[in-house]
Design an enzyme around this catalytic site. Sequence first.
Site, PDB file in Angstrom:
ATOM      1  N   ASP A 189      39.146  33.077  31.299  1.00 36.31           N
ATOM      2  CA  ASP A 189      37.816  32.483  31.721  1.00 36.31           C
ATOM      3  C   ASP A 189      37.397  32.895  32.950  1.00 36.31           C
ATOM      4  O   ASP A 189      36.562  32.027  33.594  1.00 36.31           O
ATOM      5  CB  ASP A 189      37.693  31.305  31.669  1.00 36.31           C
TER       6      ASP A 189
ATOM      7  N   LYS B  29      34.412  38.246  34.344  1.00 27.75           N
ATOM      8  CA  LYS B  29      34.391  39.049  32.982  1.00 27.75           C
ATOM      9  C   LYS B  29      34.860  40.426  33.213  1.00 27.75           C
ATOM     10  O   LYS B  29      35.656  41.150  32.229  1.00 27.75           O
ATOM     11  CB  LYS B  29      32.924  38.912  32.594  1.00 27.75           C
TER      12      LYS B  29
ATOM     13  N   ASP C 129      36.887  33.797  26.652  1.00 29.53           N
ATOM     14  CA  ASP C 129      35.607  32.981  26.739  1.00 29.53           C
ATOM     15  C   ASP C 129      34.308  33.986  27.066  1.00 29.53           C
ATOM     16  O   ASP C 129      34.712  34.855  27.802  1.00 29.53           O
ATOM     17  CB  ASP C 129      35.450  31.737  27.638  1.00 29.53           C
ATOM     18  N   ASN C 130      33.177  33.738  26.681  1.00 26.50           N
ATOM     19  CA  ASN C 130      32.071  34.531  27.129  1.00 26.50           C
ATOM     20  C   ASN C 130      32.136  35.948  26.894  1.00 26.50           C
ATOM     21  O   ASN C 130      31.492  36.789  27.416  1.00 26.50           O
ATOM     22  CB  ASN C 130      31.915  34.486  28.780  1.00 26.50           C
TER      23      ASN C 130
ATOM     24  N   GLU D 155      27.751  27.631  26.731  1.00 26.81           N
ATOM     25  CA  GLU D 155      27.891  25.957  26.860  1.00 26.81           C
ATOM     26  C   GLU D 155      26.643  25.355  27.372  1.00 26.81           C
ATOM     27  O   GLU D 155      25.755  25.679  28.303  1.00 26.81           O
ATOM     28  CB  GLU D 155      28.820  25.594  28.219  1.00 26.81           C
TER      29      GLU D 155
HETATM   30  C1  LIG Z   1      39.585  39.882  41.463  1.00 27.67           C
HETATM   31  C2  LIG Z   1      39.928  38.369  41.155  1.00 27.67           C
HETATM   32  C3  LIG Z   1      40.220  38.367  39.763  1.00 27.67           C
HETATM   33  N1  LIG Z   1      41.150  37.241  39.634  1.00 27.67           N
HETATM   34  C4  LIG Z   1      41.084  36.072  39.762  1.00 27.67           C
HETATM   35  N2  LIG Z   1      42.221  35.294  40.050  1.00 27.67           N
HETATM   36  C5  LIG Z   1      42.038  33.905  40.021  1.00 27.67           C
HETATM   37  N3  LIG Z   1      40.661  33.335  39.972  1.00 27.67           N
HETATM   38  C6  LIG Z   1      39.747  34.157  39.598  1.00 27.67           C
HETATM   39  C7  LIG Z   1      39.733  35.544  39.492  1.00 27.67           C
HETATM   40  N4  LIG Z   1      38.542  35.901  39.411  1.00 27.67           N
HETATM   41  C8  LIG Z   1      37.787  34.803  39.438  1.00 27.67           C
HETATM   42  N5  LIG Z   1      38.414  33.579  39.369  1.00 27.67           N
HETATM   43  C9  LIG Z   1      37.956  32.258  39.562  1.00 27.67           C
HETATM   44  O1  LIG Z   1      37.740  31.898  38.149  1.00 27.67           O
HETATM   45  C10 LIG Z   1      36.378  31.353  38.253  1.00 27.67           C
HETATM   46  C11 LIG Z   1      35.226  32.329  37.891  1.00 27.67           C
HETATM   47  C12 LIG Z   1      34.606  32.259  36.449  1.00 27.67           C
HETATM   48  C13 LIG Z   1      33.876  33.219  36.082  1.00 27.67           C
HETATM   49  N6  LIG Z   1      33.210  32.798  35.155  1.00 27.67           N
HETATM   50  C14 LIG Z   1      31.786  33.200  34.828  1.00 27.67           C
HETATM   51  O2  LIG Z   1      31.267  34.270  35.386  1.00 27.67           O
HETATM   52  C15 LIG Z   1      30.793  32.602  33.613  1.00 27.67           C
HETATM   53  C16 LIG Z   1      29.350  32.725  33.733  1.00 27.67           C
HETATM   54  C17 LIG Z   1      28.810  32.172  32.970  1.00 27.67           C
HETATM   55  C18 LIG Z   1      27.229  32.250  32.718  1.00 27.67           C
HETATM   56  C19 LIG Z   1      26.609  32.621  31.689  1.00 27.67           C
HETATM   57  C20 LIG Z   1      25.257  32.761  31.741  1.00 27.67           C
HETATM   58  C21 LIG Z   1      24.594  32.433  32.719  1.00 27.67           C
HETATM   59  F1  LIG Z   1      23.389  32.771  33.064  1.00 27.67           F
HETATM   60  C22 LIG Z   1      25.210  32.333  33.931  1.00 27.67           C
HETATM   61  C23 LIG Z   1      26.554  32.207  34.072  1.00 27.67           C
HETATM   62  C24 LIG Z   1      29.420  31.346  31.819  1.00 27.67           C
HETATM   63  C25 LIG Z   1      30.904  31.211  31.726  1.00 27.67           C
HETATM   64  O3  LIG Z   1      31.389  30.431  30.718  1.00 27.67           O
HETATM   65  C26 LIG Z   1      31.376  31.702  32.550  1.00 27.67           C
HETATM   66  O4  LIG Z   1      32.827  31.540  32.588  1.00 27.67           O
HETATM   67  C27 LIG Z   1      36.250  30.876  39.616  1.00 27.67           C
HETATM   68  C28 LIG Z   1      34.648  30.610  39.933  1.00 27.67           C
HETATM   69  C29 LIG Z   1      36.811  32.183  40.194  1.00 27.67           C
HETATM   70  O5  LIG Z   1      37.028  31.635  41.776  1.00 27.67           O
HETATM   71 MG   LIG Z   2      33.279  30.904  30.728  1.00 27.30          MG
END
Ligand SMILES: CCCNc1ncnc2c1ncn2[C@@H]1O[C@H](/C=C/CNC(=O)c2cc(-c3ccc(F)cc3)cc(O)c2O)[C@H](C)[C@H]1O
Ligand SMILES: [Mg+2]
Length: 214
Positions: free
Chosen positions: A141, A144, A169-170, A199
């Site tokens: 999650d 993406k 997810d997603n 969600e």
């Molecule tokens: C390079 C690092 C990779 N490694 C990493 N290692 C550790 N942590 C990491 C890594 N990469 C990211 N993260 C962390 O995970 C989280 C990131 C989560 C991202 N989730 C989405 O983008 C999303 C968007 C929508 C959405 C749907 C419709 C809309 F209109 C708007 C938004 C809905 C949803 O259910 C979604 O989960 C957090 C914010 C971020 O710091």
């Molecule tokens: Mg999600």
Amino acid sequence: TGSTRPQRLLRAVQKKATQGDPQSVIATIDHFCRHSEWAMNVGDEKGSILDSVVTELNPSSALELGTYCGYSTVRIARLLPPGSKLITLEFNPAYAAVARQVIAWAGLNDKVQLVEGPSGDLIPQMKELFGVQTFDFVFLDHWKDRYLPDTKLLEECGLLRKGTVLLADNVICPGTPEYLEYIRNSSRYESRYFKSHLEYTKVEDGLEKSVFLG
Ligand SMILES: CCCNc1ncnc2c1ncn2[C@@H]1O[C@H](/C=C/CNC(=O)c2cc(-c3ccc(F)cc3)cc(O)c2O)[C@H](C)[C@H]1O
Ligand SMILES: [Mg+2]
């Protein structure tokens, strides 16, 4: 300098949820996101599918990529049998700080290990740092476009076993096209799509459940 949305979400949990009661933490966050400020937690509808997958699997070792505020961390950890462990990776310190407090409020510190850092660096260290052999369950999650590289990394690091379940997810919104293409066409996985909604909205989204065949 005002508060951030995750901080306001945490404040709602500390104000309205019962300490030590994961269900009330979940309900408080869902209410906050539905009636105050939308946030990208897996939510109640997809959360119920997540619950059923975790309950059926009863995993001893679980991994979550992308903690954010800790909502799905609490959903998963509350269902784990005694002695099980959920490792959750979050590379943004501000989100990690909020998530730690949400997890603590739910009383789940003994089941959760939140590790701050990027998954790409941490996955190769899972065995040596946390004594993990293989994961029974992985919840994806985070960003993406990182689902596919991190899945390949989990394979390469020998962290998946015959029967490991990946739940993503997603896969529709925002979408994970490269991941879906790979996982649905790979002979090493058996995949199934669970249709649901983004969600707290009526927009279509869903979860992809994939079993690693070894
Ligand atoms: C390079 C690092 C990779 N490694 C990493 N290692 C550790 N942590 C990491 C890594 N990469 C990211 N993260 C962390 O995970 C989280 C990131 C989560 C991202 N989730 C989405 O983008 C999303 C968007 C929508 C959405 C749907 C419709 C809309 F209109 C708007 C938004 C809905 C949803 O259910 C979604 O989960 C957090 C914010 C971020 O710091
Ligand atoms: Mg999600």
